[in-house]
Design a protein around this motif. Structure first.
Motif, PDB file in Angstrom:
ATOM      1  N   GLU A  25      -2.301 -49.662  -4.852  1.00 36.40           N
ATOM      2  CA  GLU A  25      -2.277 -48.380  -4.587  1.00 36.40           C
ATOM      3  C   GLU A  25      -1.164 -47.697  -5.552  1.00 36.40           C
ATOM      4  OE1 GLU A  25      -1.323 -47.912  -0.405  1.00 36.40           O
ATOM      5  OE2 GLU A  25      -3.241 -48.837   0.209  1.00 36.40           O
ATOM      6  N   MET A  26      -0.204 -48.413  -6.101  1.00 33.89           N
ATOM      7  CA  MET A  26       0.808 -47.731  -6.683  1.00 33.89           C
ATOM      8  C   MET A  26       0.429 -47.449  -8.275  1.00 33.89           C
ATOM      9  SD  MET A  26       2.809 -47.813  -4.325  1.00 33.89           S
ATOM     10  CE  MET A  26       4.187 -47.282  -5.101  1.00 33.89           C
ATOM     11  N   LEU A  27      -0.846 -48.189  -8.595  1.00 29.50           N
ATOM     12  CA  LEU A  27      -1.044 -48.281 -10.140  1.00 29.50           C
ATOM     13  C   LEU A  27      -2.041 -46.848 -10.392  1.00 29.50           C
ATOM     14  CD1 LEU A  27      -2.615 -51.808 -10.318  1.00 29.50           C
ATOM     15  CD2 LEU A  27      -0.028 -50.814 -10.612  1.00 29.50           C
ATOM     16  N   ASN A  28      -1.515 -46.356 -11.526  1.00 29.49           N
ATOM     17  CA  ASN A  28      -2.540 -45.498 -12.109  1.00 29.49           C
ATOM     18  C   ASN A  28      -3.878 -45.974 -12.703  1.00 29.49           C
ATOM     19  OD1 ASN A  28      -2.244 -46.166 -14.927  1.00 29.49           O
ATOM     20  ND2 ASN A  28      -0.404 -45.020 -15.043  1.00 29.49           N
ATOM     21  N   GLU A  29      -4.665 -45.087 -12.943  1.00 34.21           N
ATOM     22  CA  GLU A  29      -6.124 -45.646 -13.459  1.00 34.21           C
ATOM     23  C   GLU A  29      -6.261 -46.608 -14.638  1.00 34.21           C
ATOM     24  OE1 GLU A  29     -10.560 -44.089 -14.589  1.00 34.21           O
ATOM     25  OE2 GLU A  29      -9.066 -42.820 -13.723  1.00 34.21           O
ATOM     26  N   ALA A  30      -5.246 -46.253 -15.740  1.00 35.68           N
ATOM     27  CA  ALA A  30      -5.240 -46.917 -17.052  1.00 35.68           C
ATOM     28  C   ALA A  30      -4.641 -48.420 -16.468  1.00 35.68           C
ATOM     29  CB  ALA A  30      -4.423 -46.692 -18.011  1.00 35.68           C
TER      30      ALA A  30
END
Length: 230
Positions: A25-30
């Motif tokens: 949940e903490m990650l961006n799409e890249a």
């Protein structure tokens, strides 16, 4: 991007252990795309079924270790061998582990496609000839190897011994007299590493898709399973 998008969009559940939130949940799409795109860690290659936590709390690797399962019903401890095999050899090794079970076995087909609504569903088929079973399983190799919501267990209740190819694509053998199974794992190039950890022992994510759900229903039919739970 197609595979990665499909992977994440078709995730039905994450197993968080004691964590209340997911690292994903903490990650961006890249960042997410880059992490899910990694399938090889050194000489070990994952199937499409699962990916480890972003922080790699457990780095996937090949090997096997011994454990013990406590059977509450029988009130006894059952010896266990657990193994992780690289994608190139995992299904072949699973099939080789079935040989010591004998000529006639029972099958438990496991599904978490409806998770969390129904949880894990176990479907049971008694008394199938081993050559017939193995022939059917080879036809569904892609499903069994790459679907993170399908698992299968094959057992001989008279021994009793059981070989499980679970939804994490770990190989797990239960029962006494495990020497033939250990030999098969060694022949597959695995080393016994009692200190090793498996992907199930930290946060990880499963993947499935509509095609695999349809294939699962076909496998049920081919195995003669009417939908009755174990």
């Amino acid at each position: 991007m197609g595979f990665l998008k499909k992977f994440f969009r078709n995730v039905f559940h994450e197993e968080l252990g004691t964590q209340s939130t997911s690292s994903f949940e903490m990650l961006n799409e890249a960042e997410l795309e880059a992490h899910l795109g990694v399938s090889r860690y050194g000489s070990f290659q994952l199937t499409d079924a699962v990916r480890p936590s972003y922080g790699l709390d457990v780095v996937p690797s090949a090997g096997f270790r011994h454990d013990t399962y406590h059977d509450e019903n029988a009130k006894q401890d059952v010896p266990v061998v657990m193994a992780a095999v690289s994608r190139e050899r995992v299904f072949e090794t699973f099939m080789e582990l079935l040989d010591p079970l004998g000529p006639v076995v029972d099958v438990v087909l496991e599904s978490s496609h409806q998770y969390p609504k129904n949880g894990m569903q176990d479907l049971y088929r008694e008394h199938i000839d081993m050559p017939i079973l193995q022939s059917i399983l080879w036809e569904f190799e892609d499903l069994l190897v790459n679907d993170g919501c399908t698992g299968i267990a094959v057992l001989n209740p008279t021994t009793p011994q059981e070989v499980q190819f679970d939804e994490h694509k770990l190989l797990i053998v239960y029962g006494k007299q495990l020497t033939p199974y250990e030999g098969a794992l060694i022949d597959a190039g695995l080393n016994c590493r009692e200190e090793m950890r498996f992907i199930t022992e930290a946060e990880h994510v499963h993947s499935t898709n509509e095609e695999y759900i349809e294939q699962f229903e076909t496998l049920k039919m081919r195995l003669g399973i009417d939908g009755s739970e174990y």
